[in-house]
Design an enzyme around this catalytic site. Structure first.
Site, PDB file in Angstrom:
ATOM      1  N   LYS A   1      -0.562 -24.292 -27.906  1.00 40.08           N
ATOM      2  CA  LYS A   1      -0.756 -24.310 -26.455  1.00 40.08           C
ATOM      3  C   LYS A   1      -2.049 -25.048 -26.156  1.00 40.08           C
ATOM      4  CE  LYS A   1      -1.406 -21.300 -22.466  1.00 40.08           C
ATOM      5  NZ  LYS A   1      -1.357 -19.917 -21.970  1.00 40.08           N
TER       6      LYS A   1
ATOM      7  N   LYS B   1       3.462 -26.246 -25.837  1.00 43.47           N
ATOM      8  CA  LYS B   1       3.239 -26.177 -24.397  1.00 43.47           C
ATOM      9  C   LYS B   1       2.001 -26.978 -24.027  1.00 43.47           C
ATOM     10  CE  LYS B   1       1.853 -22.866 -20.950  1.00 43.47           C
ATOM     11  NZ  LYS B   1       1.416 -21.523 -20.691  1.00 43.47           N
TER      12      LYS B   1
ATOM     13  N   CYS C   1      -4.840 -12.767 -18.712  1.00 40.77           N
ATOM     14  CA  CYS C   1      -5.515 -13.496 -17.624  1.00 40.77           C
ATOM     15  C   CYS C   1      -5.042 -13.091 -16.231  1.00 40.77           C
ATOM     16  CB  CYS C   1      -5.412 -15.009 -17.821  1.00 40.77           C
ATOM     17  SG  CYS C   1      -3.768 -15.607 -18.215  1.00 40.77           S
TER      18      CYS C   1
ATOM     19  N   TYR D   1      10.951 -24.186 -14.900  1.00 44.34           N
ATOM     20  CA  TYR D   1      11.131 -23.748 -13.511  1.00 44.34           C
ATOM     21  C   TYR D   1      12.355 -24.414 -12.882  1.00 44.34           C
ATOM     22  CZ  TYR D   1       6.526 -22.025 -14.525  1.00 44.34           C
ATOM     23  OH  TYR D   1       5.483 -21.374 -15.123  1.00 44.34           O
TER      24      TYR D   1
ATOM     25  N   CYS E   1      -8.262 -14.880 -20.810  1.00 48.71           N
ATOM     26  CA  CYS E   1      -7.096 -14.346 -21.521  1.00 48.71           C
ATOM     27  C   CYS E   1      -7.442 -13.208 -22.479  1.00 48.71           C
ATOM     28  CB  CYS E   1      -6.386 -15.484 -22.260  1.00 48.71           C
ATOM     29  SG  CYS E   1      -5.821 -16.793 -21.145  1.00 48.71           S
TER      30      CYS E   1
ATOM     31  N   CYS F   1      -0.284 -11.742 -22.128  1.00 46.45           N
ATOM     32  CA  CYS F   1      -1.637 -12.270 -21.980  1.00 46.45           C
ATOM     33  C   CYS F   1      -2.393 -11.354 -21.034  1.00 46.45           C
ATOM     34  CB  CYS F   1      -1.625 -13.700 -21.458  1.00 46.45           C
ATOM     35  SG  CYS F   1      -3.160 -14.572 -21.881  1.00 46.45           S
TER      36      CYS F   1
ATOM     37  N   ARG G   1     -10.644 -22.712 -20.339  1.00 50.45           N
ATOM     38  CA  ARG G   1      -9.989 -22.139 -21.514  1.00 50.45           C
ATOM     39  C   ARG G   1     -10.140 -23.014 -22.761  1.00 50.45           C
ATOM     40  NH1 ARG G   1      -7.825 -18.249 -18.398  1.00 50.45           N
ATOM     41  NH2 ARG G   1      -5.986 -18.583 -17.093  1.00 50.45           N
TER      42      ARG G   1
HETATM   43  C1  PBG Z   1      -1.482 -17.620 -19.321  1.00 50.33           C
HETATM   44  C2  PBG Z   1      -0.442 -18.636 -19.142  1.00 50.33           C
HETATM   45  C3  PBG Z   1      -0.582 -19.870 -18.509  1.00 50.33           C
HETATM   46  C4  PBG Z   1       0.682 -20.438 -18.484  1.00 50.33           C
HETATM   47  C5  PBG Z   1       1.555 -19.554 -19.116  1.00 50.33           C
HETATM   48  N1  PBG Z   1       0.829 -18.436 -19.537  1.00 50.33           N
HETATM   49  C6  PBG Z   1      -1.745 -20.491 -17.857  1.00 50.33           C
HETATM   50  C7  PBG Z   1      -2.968 -20.746 -18.589  1.00 50.33           C
HETATM   51  O1  PBG Z   1      -3.026 -20.708 -19.814  1.00 50.33           O
HETATM   52  O2  PBG Z   1      -3.937 -20.994 -17.905  1.00 50.33           O
HETATM   53  C8  PBG Z   1       1.000 -21.750 -17.859  1.00 50.33           C
HETATM   54  C9  PBG Z   1       2.414 -21.950 -17.463  1.00 50.33           C
HETATM   55  C10 PBG Z   1       2.653 -23.019 -16.487  1.00 50.33           C
HETATM   56  O3  PBG Z   1       1.777 -23.789 -16.077  1.00 50.33           O
HETATM   57  O4  PBG Z   1       3.810 -23.101 -16.072  1.00 50.33           O
HETATM   58  N2  PBG Z   1      -1.962 -17.457 -20.613  1.00 50.33           N
HETATM   59 ZN    ZN Z   2      -3.785 -16.060 -20.432  1.00 49.13          ZN
END
Ligand code: PBG
Ligand code: ZN
Length: 335
Positions: A208, A261, A126, A326, A134, A124, A230
């Site tokens: 996502k 996710k 970001c 995690y 992103c 990504c 986003r």
């Molecule tokens: C970035 C990304 C994010 C996460 C994984 N890749 C954050 C977002 O989309 O803002 C979140 C992972 C997490 O909260 O553990 N694209």
């Molecule tokens: Zn991102």
């Protein structure tokens, strides 16, 4: 199949002893299903703990190598890697720089760990863009009101193609695009194939959601959008059918594995995706989900270890083959 009615049927018979309960247990969480996310930051001299994610830190290259080796020693088979560059720009060019932090981390871990651990590179922009979105931003529309910047889809795909090749060249075992741009899987598949990485699989963040549960991650990865949010590219939490369409598109574009996710608030989606496609399916138990359990456990409000195992098992029961969490480090020794 209808169970015999009471009093012939007595479900408690099989709960009377540990050995019987274990004998009829349907789902098992194994350390071989875990994927551990890790953060590596350029330009720091020691690991920086992440306040909202107890037990996690922004790593230096050295502390990352140590942490990765320990996880490998615990039997965790895969790492999901995020880089935080020292300098950001409008395009996020450090994401594909050969000497960018994530590429250096991939090379170091590949040298340390060989083929024993899968190195999954999150793809990504970001963490790498100065605006925190992103992808690249479309020129501002003077007539637009309120919604904040718009990420330009197709120009972003060109950048994702570069990142994918850079990550594969640096030794990534799997490329995991997480930006939710339309066509990202196809673009990356094409770029990898053209560069001779036809055997590098893609784990698509297919469904996502635009979730409030990413907050601790944005502290960890320093990738919060400077303005706007986003919702213009990530999915609306109210939608389930749309997740199946998103997954179908990614599968058609060549995704080898798909991801849902976050996890717990979307177990129904996870179930549907696994049932509908039968592909290797991952669920990302995200930072906010981890933080909630940790915070409640810190206060003595829940038994942290017990809740950890319960929620991770529920994610398996709902259909996940891989669980990105995690908790990998805490859970692995118990499994
Ligand atoms: C970035 C990304 C994010 C996460 C994984 N890749 C954050 C977002 O989309 O803002 C979140 C992972 C997490 O909260 O553990 N694209
Ligand atoms: Zn991102």
């Amino acid at each position: 199949m209808q169970p015999a009615p009471f009093p012939v049927g007595r479900p408690r018979r099989l709960r009377r002893s540990r050995v019987l309960r274990e004998l009829v247990r349907e789902h098992e969480l194994s350390r071989r299903d875990l994927v551990a996310p890790l953060f590596v930051k350029e330009g720091i001299s020691q690991a920086a703990p992440i306040a909202s994610m107890p037990g996690h830190a922004q790593h230096t290259l050295e502390s990352l190598r140590k942490e990765a080796a320990e996880l490998a020693g615990l039997g965790v088979p895969a790492l999901l890697l995020f880089g935080i560059p020292a300098g950001k720009d409008a395009e996020g060019s450090q994401a594909w720089a050969a000497e960018g932090i994530i590429q250096r981390a991939l090379r170091a871990l590949r040298a340390d760990l060989g083929d024993d651990v899968a190195l999954i590179a999150d793809l990504c922009l970001c963490e790498y863009t100065d605006h925190g979105h992103c992808g690249v931003l479309a020129p501002a529309d003077p007539g637009a009101v309120g919604e904040g910047p718009v990420v330009a889809n197709d120009p972003t795909l060109e950048l994702y193609r570069r990142v994918a090749v850079a990550q594969a060249e640096a030794g990534a075992s799997v490329i995991a695009p997480s930006g939710m741009m339309d066509g990202q899987v196809g673009a990356i598949r094409g770029a990898l194939d053209e560069a001779g990485f036809g055997d590098t699989p893609i784990l698509a963040y297919a469904a996502k959601y635009a979730s409030g549960l990413y907050c601790p991650f944005r502290e960890a990865a320093e990738g919060a959008p400077r303005s706007g949010d986003r919702t213009g590219y990530q999915m609306d939490p109210a939608n389930g059918d749309e997740a199946l369409r998103e997954v179908a598109l990614d599968v058609a574009e060549g995704a080898d594995m798909v991801m849902v996710k976050p996890a717990l608030a979307y177990l129904d989606v996870l179930w549907r995706v696994k049932q509908a496609f039968g592909l290797p399916t991952a669920a990302y138990h995200v930072s906010g989900e981890y933080a909630m359990v940790k915070a409640a456990a810190e206060r003595g409000w829940v038994d942290g270890e017990r809740v950890m195992l319960e929620v991770l098992t529920s994610i398996r029961r709902a259909g996940a083959d891989l669980v990105v969490t995690y908790f990998a480090r805490d859970a692995a020794p118990l499994l």
